[in-house]
Design a protein around this motif. Structure first.
Motif, short mmCIF file in Angstrom:
data_model
loop_
_atom_site.label_atom_id
_atom_site.label_comp_id
_atom_site.label_asym_id
_atom_site.label_seq_id
_atom_site.Cartn_x
_atom_site.Cartn_y
_atom_site.Cartn_z
N UNK A 95 -14.60 7.17 15.37
CA UNK A 95 -14.33 7.08 16.81
C UNK A 95 -15.51 7.67 17.57
N UNK A 96 -16.04 6.98 18.57
CA UNK A 96 -17.19 7.52 19.33
C UNK A 96 -16.79 8.75 20.13
N UNK A 97 -17.76 9.60 20.39
CA UNK A 97 -17.49 10.81 21.18
C UNK A 97 -17.31 10.45 22.65
N UNK A 98 -16.46 11.23 23.31
CA UNK A 98 -16.22 11.01 24.74
C UNK A 98 -17.48 11.34 25.54
N UNK A 99 -17.78 10.51 26.50
CA UNK A 99 -18.92 10.75 27.37
C UNK A 99 -18.47 11.53 28.61
N UNK A 100 -19.34 12.36 29.09
CA UNK A 100 -19.01 13.18 30.26
C UNK A 100 -18.60 12.31 31.45
N UNK A 127 -11.94 6.62 30.66
CA UNK A 127 -12.64 5.43 30.16
C UNK A 127 -11.65 4.37 29.68
N UNK A 128 -12.18 3.25 29.23
CA UNK A 128 -11.35 2.12 28.79
C UNK A 128 -11.16 2.07 27.28
N UNK A 129 -11.80 2.98 26.56
CA UNK A 129 -11.71 2.97 25.10
C UNK A 129 -11.33 4.36 24.58
N UNK A 130 -10.82 4.38 23.34
CA UNK A 130 -10.47 5.65 22.70
C UNK A 130 -11.74 6.40 22.32
N UNK A 131 -11.72 7.72 22.50
CA UNK A 131 -12.89 8.53 22.17
C UNK A 131 -12.47 9.87 21.59
N UNK A 195 -17.82 18.47 24.18
CA UNK A 195 -18.31 18.47 22.79
C UNK A 195 -19.18 17.25 22.49
N UNK A 196 -20.30 17.50 21.82
CA UNK A 196 -21.23 16.44 21.40
C UNK A 196 -21.80 15.64 22.57
N UNK A 197 -21.92 16.30 23.72
CA UNK A 197 -22.53 15.67 24.89
C UNK A 197 -23.68 16.53 25.39
N UNK A 198 -24.47 15.96 26.29
CA UNK A 198 -25.61 16.69 26.87
C UNK A 198 -25.51 16.78 28.39
N UNK A 199 -24.59 16.03 28.98
CA UNK A 199 -24.43 16.04 30.43
C UNK A 199 -23.39 17.08 30.83
N UNK A 200 -23.73 17.88 31.84
CA UNK A 200 -22.90 19.03 32.25
C UNK A 200 -22.29 18.80 33.63
N UNK A 201 -21.07 19.33 33.79
CA UNK A 201 -20.42 19.30 35.10
C UNK A 201 -20.19 20.75 35.54
N UNK A 202 -20.20 20.97 36.85
CA UNK A 202 -19.99 22.30 37.40
C UNK A 202 -18.62 22.37 38.06
N UNK A 203 -17.80 23.34 37.60
CA UNK A 203 -16.46 23.54 38.13
C UNK A 203 -16.40 24.89 38.88
N UNK A 204 -15.60 24.95 39.93
CA UNK A 204 -15.45 26.22 40.65
C UNK A 204 -14.59 27.18 39.83
#
Length: 228
Positions: A95-100, A127-131, A195-204
Motif C-alpha cells: 500500500x502506498x504511503x499517505x501524502x501530506x 484522497x481517493x485511494x487507500x494509503x 510518516x514517510x513524507x517530506x512535506x510539513x504542515x504547521x498546526x497551532x
C-alpha cells in the motif's frame, strides 16, 4: 695282437673324448636357451608403458567431472535471479504511503487529568485511494522566540495504520504539565511531517493545553494508530 688291442683301446678313448666334448656343447646350448627365456622382463616393461595411457585416461575423467559441475552452479544462479524477481513483485503490491497533501491534519488537547499533558493529532485521508500512515510522524515544536525543537519518540512499537478514503489515524504528544506557572516553554505551533513524507504542515498549539514542565526534550511523540 697287443698292438691291435692298444689301437682299439686308443680308438675307444678317442670316442669317449669326443662324446664328452659333445655333451659339453649341448650344455652351452641349454644356457643360451635359458638366456633367451629371460627376455620376458622387456615384455613386462612394455606392459608398464601401456599403463601410462590408463593414467592419462583418469585425468580426462577428472576434467569431465569438473565440466559437469559447471551447469549445476549455473542453475543456482538462475534460481537466485528468480528469487530476486519475486521479491520485486511483492514490494510493488504494498500500500502506498499517505501524502501530506491528501491528509487533513488537526491538533486538539486530550489531557486525561491536570498533570498528564496529551495532544492528539488526527490525520484524515481525503484522497481517493487507500494509503498507509504507519510509523512515527516527524514533530517539531515552535516556540514564541521563533526557535523550533525536534520531539523525541516515545517507547512504543508502530502499528499497521492503513487508511481508506475518509478513515482517520491519530498519534499523541505526551508530556508532564507544569502546575507552578513557571514554565520556560512558550509553544506556539506544532510542525508535523506525516510518516514517510517530506512535506510539513504547521498546526497551532491548542490553547487549552497545559504548560510543559521542563524542556521540549521532555515531550515525546508516539506512533500512529487508527481510531476504529
Amino acid at each position: 695282437m697287443k698292438h691291435t688291442r692298444i689301437t682299439a683301446l686308443a680308438a675307444i678313448g678317442l670316442a669317449a673324448t669326443l662324446s664328452l666334448t659333445a655333451c659339453s656343447g649341448d650344455g652351452s646350448g641349454k644356457d643360451s636357451s635359458a638366456k633367451g627365456a629371460s627376455t620376458p622382463p622387456s615384455v613386462a616393461s612394455s606392459s608398464s608403458s601401456d599403463s601410462d595411457p590408463k593414467s592419462g585416461g583418469s585425468s580426462d575423467s577428472g576434467d569431465a567431472t569438473a565440466n559437469d559441475t559447471k551447469p549445476d552452479s549455473g542453475g543456482q544462479d538462475t534460481q537466485a535471479g528468480t528469487g530476486s524477481t519475486n521479491g520485486t513483485a511483492k514490494s510493488s503490491n504494498k500500500v502506498p504511503f499517505c501524502k501530506t497533501e491528501d491528509l487533513a491534519i488537526d491538533a486538539t488537547n486530550a489531557a486525561p487529568d491536570k498533570t498528564s499533558g496529551r495532544i492528539d493529532i488526527t490525520m484524515i485521508n481525503r484522497g481517493s485511494t487507500t494509503c498507509s500512515a504507519t510509523g512515527f510522524a516527524g514533530v517539531d515544536i515552535k516556540d514564541a522566540d521563533h526557535t523550533s525543537s525536534p520531539i523525541e519518540r516515545g517507547p512504543a512499537q508502530p502499528r499497521i495504520t492503513v487508511l481508506k478514503p475518509g478513515d482517520a489515524a491519530i498519534f499523541d504528544l505526551a508530556y508532564t504539565i507544569d502546575t507552578t506557572g513557571n514554565s520556560l516553554a512558550s509553544p506556539t505551533n506544532i510542525l508535523v511531517t506525516p510518516p514517510n513524507e517530506t512535506h510539513t504542515v504547521s498546526l497551532e498549539w491548542p490553547a487549552a493545553a497545559g504548560q510543559i514542565k521542563g524542556a521540549y526534550t521532555d515531550v515525546q511523540v508516539y506512533p500512529t494508530h487508527t481510531t476504529k
